[in-house]
Write an enzyme that holds these catalytic residues in place. Structure first.
Site, short mmCIF file in Angstrom:
data_model
loop_
_atom_site.label_atom_id
_atom_site.label_comp_id
_atom_site.label_asym_id
_atom_site.label_seq_id
_atom_site.Cartn_x
_atom_site.Cartn_y
_atom_site.Cartn_z
N ARG A 162 5.83 6.90 11.86
CA ARG A 162 6.29 6.19 10.96
C ARG A 162 7.64 5.52 11.22
NH1 ARG A 162 3.79 10.11 7.74
NH2 ARG A 162 2.27 9.53 6.70
N LYS A 186 6.18 12.24 5.20
CA LYS A 186 6.01 12.17 3.67
C LYS A 186 6.15 13.45 3.05
CE LYS A 186 4.41 7.45 3.27
NZ LYS A 186 3.29 6.42 2.63
N HIS A 256 4.86 -0.71 12.27
CA HIS A 256 3.67 -0.30 11.77
C HIS A 256 2.60 -0.81 12.58
CE1 HIS A 256 3.23 2.72 8.55
NE2 HIS A 256 2.15 2.03 8.16
N ARG A 259 2.08 1.70 15.31
CA ARG A 259 1.15 2.83 14.58
C ARG A 259 -0.41 2.57 14.42
NH1 ARG A 259 2.00 7.48 11.04
NH2 ARG A 259 0.97 7.39 9.34
N HIS A 282 -1.68 11.75 7.51
CA HIS A 282 -2.05 11.17 6.34
C HIS A 282 -2.59 12.63 5.20
CE1 HIS A 282 -3.39 7.18 8.11
NE2 HIS A 282 -2.05 7.33 7.62
N TYR A 291 -9.40 2.97 9.78
CA TYR A 291 -9.42 2.89 11.26
C TYR A 291 -10.83 2.77 11.59
CZ TYR A 291 -4.58 3.12 10.91
OH TYR A 291 -3.04 3.26 10.77
#
Length: 315
Positions: A162, A186, A256, A259, A282, A291
């Protein structure tokens, strides 16, 4: 009738609970400023509507009232996606109020927003990535900042980081000769990601220039600005866009997108969705499953071109 923030007074009795909730997310859950801002906007909208409806406390708001407000906001043009996010914010907020004993039920628990299709991520194909990273015009040769930019691009595509994760990297984030990088993602979750050979070479090349930019305030930051400070996320976005433009890319390139390209190309080659989930950081595999739709599009294109019974014959 809906009321905007400009023509309705706010009931101050509703505000302290929101402030306490945001502090909880900031200090205990360590959410990002971007996430906090989204929660604040959503709850401010609800608080404004509650004040306009002369509601005195969060415990008195009903599910029926929330449904009516959602309908009003939808009529005013709030998208289904925004309404879904707002409902999610409300559920989380009321769950927090329940744990504190401020309410006895969660009126947002059964709310539903109109379904909306999730747009597929925009990716570069392999040829476009190679064109960008092979530096066809020799932008990085002898130019410290262009060399840095190429290392940033290589690392984005190599490891699927990220934007904020890459900007926060330090020299000691890497191990085993820059073949692995430890990332703080995150909610302060750490993960180790492999770094490809091209990215390692680009980073090592950048390090030969980095010393020219080091200042007292540089610290251990991997990527520095021309003033010797840690490069900001906004600078990274601008530099990538400019690098891609000078390389003659036909589309605008942003972090992004690299990514997304990393994830999509890895899935095409491996089919290992669970591993890609880990690499991307994730928490929920449903986020990674987007994806698979890209991968299916790729397979469908291959099928249409290659299968004898898929090809259209001229009349």
């Amino acid at each position: 009738m809906s009321h905007s923030s400009s023509d309705s007074p706010v009931n101050n009795s509703l505000h302290p609970s929101i402030a306490a909730f945001l502090d909880y997310l900031r200090y205990e859950k360590q959410h990002s400023p971007h996430t906090l801002s989204a929660y604040q906007r959503d709850l401010a909208r609800v608080m404004q509507q509650a004040s306009a409806s002369d509601i005195q406390g969060w415990a008195t708001i009903t599910e029926k009232q929330l449904k009516q407000w959602l309908g009003l906001w939808h009529e005013e043009g709030l998208s289904s996606r925004s309404l879904q996010r707002l409902i999610s914010s409300l559920r989380r907020f009321y769950h927090y109020l329940l744990t504190r004993g401020e309410v006895t039920n969660n009126p947002a628990q059964r709310l539903r927003a109109p379904k909306t299709g999730r747009p597929l991520p925009v990716t570069l194909d392999a040829d476009q990535v190679n064109h960008l990273l092979d530096d066809p015009h020799g932008q990085a040769e002898g130019d410290p900042l262009k060399c840095r930019d190429l290392a940033i691009l290589e690392l984005f595509y190599s490891s699927g980081l990220r934007l904020a994760e890459l900007a926060a990297l330090n020299l000691d984030s890497f191990s085993n000769g820059f073949s692995q990088v430890k990332v703080l993602g995150k909610r302060s979750k750490e993960r180790m990601i492999p770094v490809g050979s091209k990215a390692r070479q680009a980073i090592q090349h950048w390090l030969t220039f980095r010393e020219q930019l080091v200042r007292g305030e540089s610290g251990r930051a991997l990527f520095l600005s021309k003033l010797g400070r840690r490069i900001s996320t906004r600078q990274i976005q601008n530099r990538i866009r400019e690098f891609a433009r000078e390389a003659g890319m036909p589309v605008g390139v942003h972090p992004h997108m690299l990514r997304h390209s990393f994830a999509s190309h890895l899935l095409e080659s491996s089919g290992d969705l669970r591993s890609i989930q880990e690499l991307l950081g994730h928490s929920d595999i449903s986020t990674t499953q987007i994806y698979t739709h890209l991968d299916f599009q790729h397979l469908a294109t291959v099928y249409d071109k290659a299968h004898p019974r898929a090809k259209k014959k001229d009349d």
